[in-house]
Design a protein around this motif. Sequence first.
Motif, PDB file in Angstrom:
ATOM      1  N   SER A   1       0.824  -1.215   0.000  1.00 43.43           N
ATOM      2  CA  SER A   1       0.000   0.000   0.000  1.00 43.43           C
ATOM      3  C   SER A   1       0.856   1.263   0.000  1.00 43.43           C
ATOM      4  O   SER A   1       0.364   2.358  -0.308  1.00 43.43           O
ATOM      5  N   CYS A   2       2.144   1.133   0.365  1.00 39.64           N
ATOM      6  CA  CYS A   2       3.039   2.296   0.383  1.00 39.64           C
ATOM      7  C   CYS A   2       3.563   2.631  -1.013  1.00 39.64           C
ATOM      8  O   CYS A   2       4.139   3.712  -1.221  1.00 39.64           O
ATOM      9  N   LEU A   3       3.384   1.706  -1.945  1.00 39.27           N
ATOM     10  CA  LEU A   3       4.022   1.834  -3.254  1.00 39.27           C
ATOM     11  C   LEU A   3       3.092   2.551  -4.235  1.00 39.27           C
ATOM     12  O   LEU A   3       1.904   2.252  -4.327  1.00 39.27           O
ATOM     13  N   TYR A   4       3.650   3.505  -4.977  1.00 35.00           N
ATOM     14  CA  TYR A   4       2.916   4.230  -6.010  1.00 35.00           C
ATOM     15  C   TYR A   4       3.585   3.971  -7.352  1.00 35.00           C
ATOM     16  O   TYR A   4       4.783   3.671  -7.417  1.00 35.00           O
ATOM     17  N   ASP A   5       2.803   4.100  -8.413  1.00 33.01           N
ATOM     18  CA  ASP A   5       3.324   3.833  -9.754  1.00 33.01           C
ATOM     19  C   ASP A   5       3.000   5.011 -10.673  1.00 33.01           C
ATOM     20  O   ASP A   5       1.866   5.498 -10.684  1.00 33.01           O
ATOM     21  N   ASP A   6       3.995   5.428 -11.418  1.00 34.47           N
ATOM     22  CA  ASP A   6       3.813   6.514 -12.370  1.00 34.47           C
ATOM     23  C   ASP A   6       4.433   6.096 -13.698  1.00 34.47           C
ATOM     24  O   ASP A   6       5.643   6.190 -13.890  1.00 34.47           O
ATOM     25  N   ASN A   7       3.574   5.560 -14.601  1.00 38.55           N
ATOM     26  CA  ASN A   7       4.039   5.093 -15.919  1.00 38.55           C
ATOM     27  C   ASN A   7       5.184   4.091 -15.807  1.00 38.55           C
ATOM     28  O   ASN A   7       6.211   4.209 -16.488  1.00 38.55           O
ATOM     29  N   GLY A   8       5.016   3.126 -14.901  1.00 41.51           N
ATOM     30  CA  GLY A   8       6.019   2.080 -14.758  1.00 41.51           C
ATOM     31  C   GLY A   8       7.145   2.405 -13.811  1.00 41.51           C
ATOM     32  O   GLY A   8       8.017   1.564 -13.565  1.00 41.51           O
ATOM     33  N   VAL A   9       7.162   3.617 -13.256  1.00 40.35           N
ATOM     34  CA  VAL A   9       8.200   4.013 -12.301  1.00 40.35           C
ATOM     35  C   VAL A   9       7.616   3.911 -10.892  1.00 40.35           C
ATOM     36  O   VAL A   9       6.576   4.506 -10.596  1.00 40.35           O
ATOM     37  N   ASP A  10       8.267   3.163 -10.027  1.00 35.00           N
ATOM     38  CA  ASP A  10       7.803   2.989  -8.650  1.00 35.00           C
ATOM     39  C   ASP A  10       8.400   4.059  -7.744  1.00 35.00           C
ATOM     40  O   ASP A  10       9.588   4.410  -7.873  1.00 35.00           O
ATOM     41  N   ILE A  30      10.144   9.790  -3.393  1.00 28.85           N
ATOM     42  CA  ILE A  30      11.430   9.100  -3.551  1.00 28.85           C
ATOM     43  C   ILE A  30      11.235   7.924  -4.503  1.00 28.85           C
ATOM     44  O   ILE A  30      10.393   7.040  -4.265  1.00 28.85           O
ATOM     45  N   GLN A  31      11.997   7.901  -5.579  1.00 28.76           N
ATOM     46  CA  GLN A  31      11.912   6.786  -6.525  1.00 28.76           C
ATOM     47  C   GLN A  31      12.598   5.557  -5.930  1.00 28.76           C
ATOM     48  O   GLN A  31      13.672   5.657  -5.313  1.00 28.76           O
ATOM     49  N   VAL A  32      11.968   4.391  -6.096  1.00 31.78           N
ATOM     50  CA  VAL A  32      12.518   3.151  -5.546  1.00 31.78           C
ATOM     51  C   VAL A  32      12.474   2.060  -6.601  1.00 31.78           C
ATOM     52  O   VAL A  32      11.773   2.173  -7.614  1.00 31.78           O
ATOM     53  N   LYS A  33      13.203   1.020  -6.340  1.00 35.96           N
ATOM     54  CA  LYS A  33      13.187  -0.170  -7.194  1.00 35.96           C
ATOM     55  C   LYS A  33      12.672  -1.345  -6.354  1.00 35.96           C
ATOM     56  O   LYS A  33      13.161  -1.569  -5.243  1.00 35.96           O
ATOM     57  N   ASN A  35       1.073  14.993  -3.522  1.00 36.01           N
ATOM     58  CA  ASN A  35       2.130  15.153  -4.519  1.00 36.01           C
ATOM     59  C   ASN A  35       3.437  15.471  -3.813  1.00 36.01           C
ATOM     60  O   ASN A  35       3.461  15.668  -2.588  1.00 36.01           O
ATOM     61  N   ASP A  36       4.490  15.540  -4.588  1.00 42.44           N
ATOM     62  CA  ASP A  36       5.795  15.874  -4.011  1.00 42.44           C
ATOM     63  C   ASP A  36       5.725  17.235  -3.328  1.00 42.44           C
ATOM     64  O   ASP A  36       5.199  18.212  -3.889  1.00 42.44           O
ATOM     65  N   ASN A  37       6.209  17.307  -2.071  1.00 41.14           N
ATOM     66  CA  ASN A  37       6.232  18.519  -1.240  1.00 41.14           C
ATOM     67  C   ASN A  37       4.864  18.932  -0.702  1.00 41.14           C
ATOM     68  O   ASN A  37       4.732  20.039  -0.153  1.00 41.14           O
ATOM     69  N   SER A  38       3.862  18.081  -0.843  1.00 40.54           N
ATOM     70  CA  SER A  38       2.552  18.393  -0.264  1.00 40.54           C
ATOM     71  C   SER A  38       2.645  18.407   1.252  1.00 40.54           C
ATOM     72  O   SER A  38       3.279  17.538   1.863  1.00 40.54           O
ATOM     73  N   GLU A  39       2.014  19.423   1.873  1.00 39.27           N
ATOM     74  CA  GLU A  39       1.921  19.410   3.328  1.00 39.27           C
ATOM     75  C   GLU A  39       0.877  18.382   3.745  1.00 39.27           C
ATOM     76  O   GLU A  39      -0.165  18.233   3.102  1.00 39.27           O
ATOM     77  N   VAL A  40       1.151  17.698   4.840  1.00 36.46           N
ATOM     78  CA  VAL A  40       0.248  16.643   5.300  1.00 36.46           C
ATOM     79  C   VAL A  40       0.102  16.725   6.811  1.00 36.46           C
ATOM     80  O   VAL A  40       0.862  17.410   7.500  1.00 36.46           O
TER      81      VAL A  40
END
Length: 378
Positions: free
Chosen positions: A296-305, A326-329, A364-369
């Motif tokens: 559930s922590c993993l996101y996908d953007d056009n094949g990039v995790d 943060i991009q991960v493999k 999104n990146d840098n979103s306050e939460v």
Amino acid sequence: MKNKKNKVVTISIIVFVGIVIICTYFSKTIKNMLLPEVTVCYAKPGTIGESFETTGTIQYENTHKIYPMSNWQIKQICVKLNQDVKKGDVLAKVDNDEISLKEKEEQEVIMQLQDEINSLKKAPAPDQDKIKENQYKLDTENIKYKAIRKGLTNDGSILSDVDGKVVSINSQNGQSPQDAQSDSSSSSQAGDNIQAASNALFEIISSDATFSVKWTASTKDAEGLSIGDTVNVTAQDGENSNAETAAISEKKYDSTKDEYEFLATISGKSDFKENDKVTVSTQGNIKKYNNVIPKSCLYDDNGVDYIYAVKAKDGALENEEYVERIQVKVIDSDSLNCSIKSVNNGQLDKSNYGIVSSSSKSINDNSEVKLVTTEVSR
């Protein structure tokens, strides 16, 4: 006059600062109410691989069963449960007078048919069709005659035909050996008779009998189990001495329950007992990794995790949490978790506030939460 003016200025400054602080506080409060609420977990050492666990029941395999004939009127059980018996030992006695009477009645029918056949053969013009018809009846009656005492001795005893231990006795109104009367006339009274059950009267296991374990599984869990696969069988009290392996020998689908029934033969000798409740489990290719997170922590953007790490920065009144993409493999994964490593030197350690596992709104990146809770990953 000047002092009064200074006093007014001072009060004005204090009021202004107070208003600024109050507005900042309420602004921060309102802003926090609108921020995405996130839960986090941490990447930590763990295992990857599919596993299955359920409860099963131990049963004997290849037991010897003795079924009662319809004409048996059991009058005495001569053995107890868990008693060791030898081949030829008396297990029970039936009403032999009733059996003998049926034998005599059948013998009379057989003799009559034999006399009819002999008379037909001696006729000047033998009726071959009638002879064949009577011969068929004679063969049938002979089979019926042999079945009357099948499994019984001449005195009406049921004998064990194997060496082993009696593990099941099915009867009604039965007498135990110590309660049975020595007087055959009293023990044969209708009130003391044992009516044989519709299923096996006796079940005996041999000295080399093996155990099997039976369990059920949902259609989804059954997909990964096939005949020949090995499962682990463990006593539910957790004792290591009662931990064995078993090979799946049967897999049957029950359409009424939409589930599968499994049977697996336990290898070697074990300390299990019949009807023991055990834990049946199986594990695929389980591997250990340093950085394991829920999928559930993993996101996908056009094949990039990638993942979102929660970090903090100085705010007007307190630290403000925000997320960094943060991009991960993905190294390995199963249905629940995955093992990852960072790309481009991204940080996965605990210096962060954790990794987002769920969010009330899109981020999104840098979103306050707003950090709500911390989940514990496997």
